[in-house]
Design a protein around this motif. Structure first.
Motif, mmCIF file in Angstrom:
data_model
loop_
_atom_site.group_PDB
_atom_site.id
_atom_site.type_symbol
_atom_site.label_atom_id
_atom_site.label_comp_id
_atom_site.label_asym_id
_atom_site.label_seq_id
_atom_site.Cartn_x
_atom_site.Cartn_y
_atom_site.Cartn_z
ATOM 1 N N ALA A 277 5.473 8.357 -6.968
ATOM 2 C CA ALA A 277 5.188 7.601 -8.364
ATOM 3 C C ALA A 277 5.223 8.483 -9.606
ATOM 4 O O ALA A 277 5.512 8.417 -10.582
ATOM 5 C CB ALA A 277 4.068 6.658 -8.072
ATOM 6 N N ILE A 278 4.385 9.783 -8.996
ATOM 7 C CA ILE A 278 4.047 10.740 -9.998
ATOM 8 C C ILE A 278 5.508 11.236 -10.414
ATOM 9 O O ILE A 278 5.423 11.750 -11.782
ATOM 10 C CB ILE A 278 2.871 11.609 -9.518
ATOM 11 C CG1 ILE A 278 1.626 10.926 -9.622
ATOM 12 C CG2 ILE A 278 2.776 12.694 -10.285
ATOM 13 C CD1 ILE A 278 0.523 11.569 -9.116
ATOM 14 N N LEU B 267 -7.587 5.681 -14.507
ATOM 15 C CA LEU B 267 -7.136 5.868 -13.461
ATOM 16 C C LEU B 267 -7.974 7.346 -12.984
ATOM 17 O O LEU B 267 -8.523 7.146 -11.829
ATOM 18 C CB LEU B 267 -5.801 5.949 -12.963
ATOM 19 C CG LEU B 267 -4.980 4.892 -12.460
ATOM 20 C CD1 LEU B 267 -3.467 5.343 -12.233
ATOM 21 C CD2 LEU B 267 -5.627 4.311 -11.091
ATOM 22 N N ILE B 268 -7.821 8.224 -13.958
ATOM 23 C CA ILE B 268 -8.409 9.489 -13.611
ATOM 24 C C ILE B 268 -9.905 9.192 -13.394
ATOM 25 O O ILE B 268 -10.517 9.889 -12.621
ATOM 26 C CB ILE B 268 -8.046 10.394 -14.730
ATOM 27 C CG1 ILE B 268 -6.489 10.767 -14.715
ATOM 28 C CG2 ILE B 268 -8.880 11.825 -14.511
ATOM 29 C CD1 ILE B 268 -6.095 11.327 -16.142
ATOM 30 N N ARG C 154 8.364 9.877 -10.740
ATOM 31 C CA ARG C 154 8.983 9.262 -11.395
ATOM 32 C C ARG C 154 8.424 9.207 -12.766
ATOM 33 O O ARG C 154 9.208 9.409 -13.803
ATOM 34 C CB ARG C 154 9.001 7.671 -10.957
ATOM 35 C CG ARG C 154 9.858 7.265 -10.062
ATOM 36 C CD ARG C 154 9.456 6.126 -9.476
ATOM 37 N NE ARG C 154 9.607 5.132 -10.595
ATOM 38 C CZ ARG C 154 8.938 3.683 -10.452
ATOM 39 N NH1 ARG C 154 8.095 3.411 -9.359
ATOM 40 N NH2 ARG C 154 8.901 2.867 -11.376
ATOM 41 N N ILE C 155 6.878 9.409 -12.906
ATOM 42 C CA ILE C 155 6.613 9.602 -14.413
ATOM 43 C C ILE C 155 6.895 10.665 -15.054
ATOM 44 O O ILE C 155 7.348 10.731 -16.168
ATOM 45 C CB ILE C 155 4.983 9.456 -14.132
ATOM 46 C CG1 ILE C 155 4.570 8.343 -13.743
ATOM 47 C CG2 ILE C 155 4.159 9.716 -15.710
ATOM 48 C CD1 ILE C 155 3.085 7.782 -13.465
ATOM 49 N N GLU D 73 0.731 -1.249 -0.070
ATOM 50 C CA GLU D 73 -0.057 0.105 -0.114
ATOM 51 C C GLU D 73 0.840 1.194 -0.001
ATOM 52 O O GLU D 73 1.834 1.353 0.525
ATOM 53 C CB GLU D 73 -0.831 0.125 1.367
ATOM 54 C CG GLU D 73 -2.232 -0.959 1.103
ATOM 55 C CD GLU D 73 -3.068 -0.650 2.300
ATOM 56 O OE1 GLU D 73 -3.105 0.646 2.905
ATOM 57 O OE2 GLU D 73 -4.107 -1.355 2.422
ATOM 58 N N LEU D 74 0.519 2.123 -0.779
ATOM 59 C CA LEU D 74 1.070 3.611 -0.661
ATOM 60 C C LEU D 74 0.223 4.612 -0.097
ATOM 61 O O LEU D 74 -0.954 4.486 -0.290
ATOM 62 C CB LEU D 74 1.205 4.000 -2.111
ATOM 63 C CG LEU D 74 2.282 2.895 -2.780
ATOM 64 C CD1 LEU D 74 2.345 3.435 -4.599
ATOM 65 C CD2 LEU D 74 3.807 2.868 -2.491
ATOM 66 N N ASP D 75 0.686 5.623 0.748
ATOM 67 C CA ASP D 75 0.211 6.519 1.179
ATOM 68 C C ASP D 75 0.401 7.967 -0.098
ATOM 69 O O ASP D 75 0.750 7.480 -0.916
ATOM 70 C CB ASP D 75 0.590 7.178 2.638
ATOM 71 C CG ASP D 75 2.033 7.575 2.543
ATOM 72 O OD1 ASP D 75 2.432 7.903 1.356
ATOM 73 O OD2 ASP D 75 2.681 7.498 3.606
ATOM 74 N N LEU D 76 -0.326 8.939 0.367
ATOM 75 C CA LEU D 76 -0.135 9.988 -0.755
ATOM 76 C C LEU D 76 0.966 10.409 -0.977
ATOM 77 O O LEU D 76 1.426 10.492 -2.264
ATOM 78 C CB LEU D 76 -1.151 11.134 -0.277
ATOM 79 C CG LEU D 76 -1.301 12.191 -1.157
ATOM 80 C CD1 LEU D 76 -2.215 11.705 -2.360
ATOM 81 C CD2 LEU D 76 -2.126 13.352 -0.565
ATOM 82 N N GLU E 179 -11.674 6.602 -12.585
ATOM 83 C CA GLU E 179 -11.591 5.945 -11.087
ATOM 84 C C GLU E 179 -11.649 6.976 -9.891
ATOM 85 O O GLU E 179 -12.413 7.015 -9.028
ATOM 86 C CB GLU E 179 -10.957 4.950 -11.088
ATOM 87 C CG GLU E 179 -11.493 3.518 -11.784
ATOM 88 C CD GLU E 179 -10.513 2.334 -11.559
ATOM 89 O OE1 GLU E 179 -10.000 2.249 -10.492
ATOM 90 O OE2 GLU E 179 -10.815 1.313 -12.336
ATOM 91 N N ALA E 180 -10.710 7.724 -10.179
ATOM 92 C CA ALA E 180 -10.353 8.835 -8.873
ATOM 93 C C ALA E 180 -11.355 9.652 -8.872
ATOM 94 O O ALA E 180 -11.798 10.268 -7.863
ATOM 95 C CB ALA E 180 -9.047 9.221 -9.307
ATOM 96 N N GLY F 102 -14.355 8.583 -7.261
ATOM 97 C CA GLY F 102 -14.121 8.369 -5.950
ATOM 98 C C GLY F 102 -14.019 6.953 -5.359
ATOM 99 O O GLY F 102 -14.321 6.477 -4.139
ATOM 100 N N SER G 46 2.442 8.143 -3.503
ATOM 101 C CA SER G 46 1.876 8.268 -4.660
ATOM 102 C C SER G 46 2.460 9.283 -5.625
ATOM 103 O O SER G 46 2.692 9.477 -6.812
ATOM 104 C CB SER G 46 0.459 8.619 -4.583
ATOM 105 O OG SER G 46 -0.319 7.627 -4.047
#
Lengths: 68, 148
Positions: free
Chosen positions: A11-12, A61-62, A14-15, A2-5, A64-65, A68, A8
């Motif tokens: 990860a962003i 992903l967007i 890195r992208i 699991e990742l917290d914010l 889904e986010a 919510g 995340s």
């Protein structure tokens, strides 16, 4: 895993860095005098397919986010 | 004007040419003389006739070779132009895709930063997907950097 914010955000980050590398590589390639050298068509198709797939995944992903 | 003394088929000739062209004239005379000497024993006129015919034949051969090679050069030029055009198109498409990807990423960042109401944090599936996307884009960057 699991990742917290914050993770995340990592990860962003890195992208973003990877996208900058792609932009730089494309710009260098455009400025090269021997730019007539061409990647094999199969490689180009595979690259395009992968780019399209990644964009699709990001869009999913967007969406889904957003839901919510 | 420059004075040049030539000898062709055994006979000397005095000629004038523009300054600086003496060596070129001597070289051409040597070619004619060589052709003329390929037919020994004939009269001077026959030797010169023979030399003129041989040189005309050489000129015709050379012209034929140039004409034959021209279509090939045209095809090569067309192939290079086509390859350049395809390469430019592919590069533009890839660049447009990167731009779309950056826009999508910004949108995702905005959603993530909007707070818990808009996007509840710590959604394991989303985070895993984000990590996988990072892996894939890094792999893409490596591939693009290795393009010939």
């Amino acid at each position: 895993m699991e990742l917290d914010l914050d993770e995340s955000s990592l990860a962003i980050g890195r992208i973003e860095r990877a996208l900058s590398r792609i932009e730089k590589a494309l710009a260098d390639r455009a400025n090269r005098p021997e730019s007539a050298a061409q990647a094999p068509a199969a490689d180009q198709s595979a690259l395009k397919a992968e780019v399209a797939a990644v964009i699709g995944e990001l869009d999913r992903l967007i969406a889904e986010a957003d839901r919510g | 004007m420059a004075d040049v003394k030539l000898t062709i088929a055994g006979r000397p000739y005095d000629l004038h040419c523009e300054d600086g062209q003496e060596s070129q004239l001597l070289q051409l005379a040597a070619v004619v003389d060589e052709k003329a000497r390929e037919m020994p024993g004939g009269t001077e006129v026959r030797q010169l006739l023979f030399a003129a015919l041989m040189l005309a034949d050489d000129a015709q051969d050379a012209k034929g070779k140039i004409e034959k090679s021209e279509p090939q050069s045209d095809s090569l030029r067309a192939a290079v132009a086509l390859a350049e055009s395809r390469e430019a198109t592919a590069r533009d498409e890839l660049r447009a895709a990167v731009t779309r990807e950056q826009a999508a990423l910004k949108e995702l960042e905005a959603v993530l930063q909007a707070g818990p109401a808009a996007a509840p944090p710590t959604k394991p599936a989303h985070d895993r997907a984000l990590l996988q996307i990072a892996d894939r884009i890094e792999a893409l960057a490596a591939k693009v950097e290795q393009l010939p």
